[in-house]
Design an enzyme around this catalytic site. Sequence first.
Site, mmCIF file in Angstrom:
data_model
loop_
_atom_site.group_PDB
_atom_site.id
_atom_site.type_symbol
_atom_site.label_atom_id
_atom_site.label_comp_id
_atom_site.label_asym_id
_atom_site.label_seq_id
_atom_site.Cartn_x
_atom_site.Cartn_y
_atom_site.Cartn_z
ATOM 1 N N HIS A 68 0.822 -1.212 0.000
ATOM 2 C CA HIS A 68 0.000 0.000 0.000
ATOM 3 C C HIS A 68 0.854 1.260 0.000
ATOM 4 O O HIS A 68 0.455 2.310 -0.478
ATOM 5 C CB HIS A 68 -0.915 0.026 1.215
ATOM 6 C CG HIS A 68 -1.743 -1.204 1.360
ATOM 7 N ND1 HIS A 68 -2.768 -1.502 0.498
ATOM 8 C CD2 HIS A 68 -1.691 -2.241 2.234
ATOM 9 C CE1 HIS A 68 -3.320 -2.656 0.846
ATOM 10 N NE2 HIS A 68 -2.674 -3.128 1.901
ATOM 11 N N HIS A 97 6.539 7.204 5.917
ATOM 12 C CA HIS A 97 5.957 6.588 4.724
ATOM 13 C C HIS A 97 5.342 7.686 3.862
ATOM 14 O O HIS A 97 5.268 8.835 4.286
ATOM 15 C CB HIS A 97 4.904 5.542 5.122
ATOM 16 C CG HIS A 97 3.721 6.140 5.806
ATOM 17 N ND1 HIS A 97 3.616 6.255 7.169
ATOM 18 C CD2 HIS A 97 2.595 6.717 5.312
ATOM 19 C CE1 HIS A 97 2.491 6.844 7.480
ATOM 20 N NE2 HIS A 97 1.838 7.150 6.374
ATOM 21 N N HIS A 99 2.406 9.019 0.620
ATOM 22 C CA HIS A 99 1.152 8.866 -0.137
ATOM 23 C C HIS A 99 1.317 9.624 -1.446
ATOM 24 O O HIS A 99 1.824 10.745 -1.452
ATOM 25 C CB HIS A 99 -0.027 9.443 0.657
ATOM 26 C CG HIS A 99 -0.214 8.786 1.989
ATOM 27 N ND1 HIS A 99 -1.084 7.732 2.188
ATOM 28 C CD2 HIS A 99 0.370 9.010 3.186
ATOM 29 C CE1 HIS A 99 -1.037 7.349 3.466
ATOM 30 N NE2 HIS A 99 -0.152 8.113 4.092
ATOM 31 N N HIS A 122 4.637 11.287 5.576
ATOM 32 C CA HIS A 122 4.195 11.238 6.967
ATOM 33 C C HIS A 122 5.315 10.712 7.845
ATOM 34 O O HIS A 122 5.809 9.600 7.624
ATOM 35 C CB HIS A 122 2.962 10.342 7.110
ATOM 36 C CG HIS A 122 1.733 10.962 6.525
ATOM 37 N ND1 HIS A 122 0.642 10.238 6.124
ATOM 38 C CD2 HIS A 122 1.449 12.267 6.284
ATOM 39 C CE1 HIS A 122 -0.273 11.075 5.663
ATOM 40 N NE2 HIS A 122 0.184 12.314 5.729
ATOM 41 N N THR A 213 -5.050 7.523 8.650
ATOM 42 C CA THR A 213 -5.761 7.646 7.372
ATOM 43 C C THR A 213 -5.997 6.290 6.715
ATOM 44 O O THR A 213 -6.416 6.218 5.566
ATOM 45 C CB THR A 213 -4.985 8.562 6.403
ATOM 46 O OG1 THR A 213 -3.744 7.933 6.075
ATOM 47 C CG2 THR A 213 -4.729 9.934 7.012
ATOM 48 N N THR A 214 -5.664 5.227 7.443
ATOM 49 C CA THR A 214 -5.932 3.865 6.961
ATOM 50 C C THR A 214 -6.618 3.109 8.094
ATOM 51 O O THR A 214 -6.528 3.505 9.251
ATOM 52 C CB THR A 214 -4.633 3.115 6.619
ATOM 53 O OG1 THR A 214 -3.864 2.945 7.814
ATOM 54 C CG2 THR A 214 -3.808 3.855 5.582
HETATM 55 C C1 SG7 Z 1 0.526 3.267 6.231
HETATM 56 O O1 SG7 Z 1 -0.237 4.257 6.956
HETATM 57 C C2 SG7 Z 1 1.582 2.615 7.097
HETATM 58 C C3 SG7 Z 1 1.027 2.198 8.460
HETATM 59 C C4 SG7 Z 1 0.326 3.378 9.107
HETATM 60 C C5 SG7 Z 1 -0.775 3.862 8.212
HETATM 61 O O2 SG7 Z 1 -0.287 2.255 5.709
HETATM 62 O O3 SG7 Z 1 2.618 3.545 7.296
HETATM 63 O O4 SG7 Z 1 2.071 1.785 9.319
HETATM 64 C C6 SG7 Z 1 2.552 0.520 9.215
HETATM 65 C C7 SG7 Z 1 3.610 0.162 10.185
HETATM 66 O O5 SG7 Z 1 2.144 -0.249 8.375
HETATM 67 O O6 SG7 Z 1 -0.230 2.992 10.362
HETATM 68 C C8 SG7 Z 1 -0.305 2.925 12.745
HETATM 69 C C9 SG7 Z 1 0.349 3.416 11.517
HETATM 70 O O7 SG7 Z 1 1.313 4.156 11.568
HETATM 71 C C10 SG7 Z 1 -1.534 5.067 8.799
HETATM 72 O O8 SG7 Z 1 -0.646 6.121 9.089
HETATM 73 S S1 SG7 Z 1 -1.043 7.570 8.727
HETATM 74 O O9 SG7 Z 1 -2.279 7.899 9.388
HETATM 75 O O10 SG7 Z 1 0.076 8.391 9.126
HETATM 76 N N1 SG7 Z 1 -1.280 7.699 7.162
HETATM 77 ZN ZN ZN Z 2 0.210 8.264 6.044
#
Ligand code: SG7
Ligand code: ZN
Length: 285
Positions: A68, A97, A99, A122, A213-214
């Site tokens: 993702h 990570h 987007h 982020h 956001t996920t």
């Molecule tokens: C991404 O966004 C990943 C998730 C993250 C999620 O899918 O970075 O992290 C992992 C380790 O898979 O979830 C709990 C978390 O950090 C949501 O993050 S966000 O709200 O900053 N977009």
């Molecule tokens: Zn994010």
Amino acid sequence: ISRHTGVNSTQPVDKWRDEYPKCGRHNQSPINFDTSRIQPSDTLQHIFFVDYDEHPPHHAWKIFNNGHTVVMKGNYTCPPQLQGGALVDKYEVVQLHFHWGEEDFEGSEHRVDGHQYPLELHIVHKKRVHDEKANDDKKELKNENEDLNLAVIGIFFDVVSDENANPNLDPVTQALERVIKPDEPVDAYLPTFTLQSLLPKYRDYYRYTGSLTTPPCDPVVKWSVFRQPVPISRQQMEAFRRLEGHVHDEDGQIQTVANATETRILKNFRPVQPIGNRIVSLYSS
Ligand code: SG7
Ligand code: ZN
């Protein structure tokens, strides 16, 4: 087949709430920043980016394409922290990570007056726990997610001509080549690379309380999104669009698709969510 892969879920974005009720409730992220309605705040202060110039020993980064997005974790002896910025607690870096979108007119999760940037970084921070032992005792009684308390820094990118490229981003975009395929964790030895180098020059930011956001969309995030975007070249931007994800059918089953271009991660942003009665403030220096 859904091409919108911005999830930790096999479900398309409009179905998240069926499986994850919090995604359909209040205080969700991302949101649009309506600048005509946002006043500079008297009470917000600037954020201190403590140890943001650290780099992990032996430059040890774990980089992972989860199907993702791409998630990067540095193995720090002294993890960078956020302090100040009216945050009350201290927050420690956990991971970063991104987007993005298929074309430059879309990609960021947050928007400014309806405008979407092509890429949003982020940097996820977790509330620092002072007393390790006291916390261990409590953890046994509590569901792990119950005391989830995050501060996420959002950074917009703007595409610029190649001669104005952002060399600070090269360690990241070069490392992406090693995680084209999802689900294969890679130890990446990045050249000396600091979080500091990714921050914009001016540190004005939008602040509001929102969510992941996920899925599972926990409403536990203090968002700080910089007003000033940082530059990225067209070439660097393309490196993100080469990453491959999973493709799902209507029932959320992972599909095997022969044509590799069909599996690329090309839209991993969540649509903007209602602000409700939340207040967005702006720290302006
Ligand atoms: C991404 O966004 C990943 C998730 C993250 C999620 O899918 O970075 O992290 C992992 C380790 O898979 O979830 C709990 C978390 O950090 C949501 O993050 S966000 O709200 O900053 N977009
Ligand atoms: Zn994010």
